[in-house]
Design an enzyme around this catalytic site. Sequence first.
Site, PDB file in Angstrom:
ATOM      1  CE1 TYR A  14       4.485  -1.481  -8.023  1.00 26.64           C
ATOM      2  CE2 TYR A  14       6.246  -2.606  -8.736  1.00 26.64           C
ATOM      3  CZ  TYR A  14       4.995  -2.583  -8.078  1.00 26.64           C
ATOM      4  OH  TYR A  14       4.440  -3.751  -7.754  1.00 26.64           O
ATOM      5  CG  HIS A  19       6.368   4.707  -3.791  1.00 23.44           C
ATOM      6  ND1 HIS A  19       6.285   5.538  -2.790  1.00 23.44           N
ATOM      7  CD2 HIS A  19       5.930   3.613  -2.864  1.00 23.44           C
ATOM      8  CE1 HIS A  19       6.010   5.099  -1.354  1.00 23.44           C
ATOM      9  NE2 HIS A  19       5.963   3.876  -1.728  1.00 23.44           N
ATOM     10  CG  PHE A  60       9.116  -4.574  -4.079  1.00 26.74           C
ATOM     11  CD1 PHE A  60       8.783  -3.782  -4.999  1.00 26.74           C
ATOM     12  CD2 PHE A  60       9.627  -5.617  -4.319  1.00 26.74           C
ATOM     13  CE1 PHE A  60       8.213  -4.322  -6.273  1.00 26.74           C
ATOM     14  CE2 PHE A  60       9.103  -6.437  -5.568  1.00 26.74           C
ATOM     15  CZ  PHE A  60       8.637  -5.561  -6.438  1.00 26.74           C
ATOM     16  CG  ASN A  62       7.938  -3.068   2.035  1.00 25.42           C
ATOM     17  OD1 ASN A  62       8.929  -3.359   1.065  1.00 25.42           O
ATOM     18  ND2 ASN A  62       6.931  -3.762   2.434  1.00 25.42           N
TER      19      ASN A  62
END
Length: 184
Positions: A14, A19, A60, A62
């Site tokens: 990522y 993000h 992560f 969330n």
Amino acid sequence: MKLIVGLGNPGEKYAKTKHNVGYWVLDLLAEKLALSFDQKTENGIYVKQPDFILAKPTTFMNKSGDFVEELIKFYKINTQDLMIIYDDMNFEVGQAAIKTTGSAGGQRGMAHIIEKCKTKEIKRLKIGISRGENAKEYVLSPFLPKDNAKIKLVIEEAANILIFYLSNSFITTIEKFNANKNKV
């Protein structure tokens, strides 16, 4: 004590995704201040100075609120001294916005932080990433080459604004940001 948190997802997979712009801002800020993230918990990494903490959750996105809540409780930080840096699809690439309050605007990391802190009164620096057709795929993809210069510029400006914020009030920081807004 000010707590500045940059949001992102952990891992090399990522690292270059939209993000993770919150991480990018924090990494540049730490570099400019010659600091390294030398403290670690189960949920994140951070660097503590006498007047501020720079932090990156390693959960992560969330679940970002778990780490924020952990630091707030451990260091007895008032949520009025908390600022979150994260990506926002409601702004174009190259844009940024500083807000004192509001909803999460669909950003799940911010939503979890609001839930854990039990308030929407959280300062935030939003970095525009534009909007894609499939939100999940879009935020987990890298920027297009044509956007690289814009995103680099806004990340640089965000880090500079945060350096200013570390030794000034939030109101003064907003005034400076708004005065420079058209220059980014």
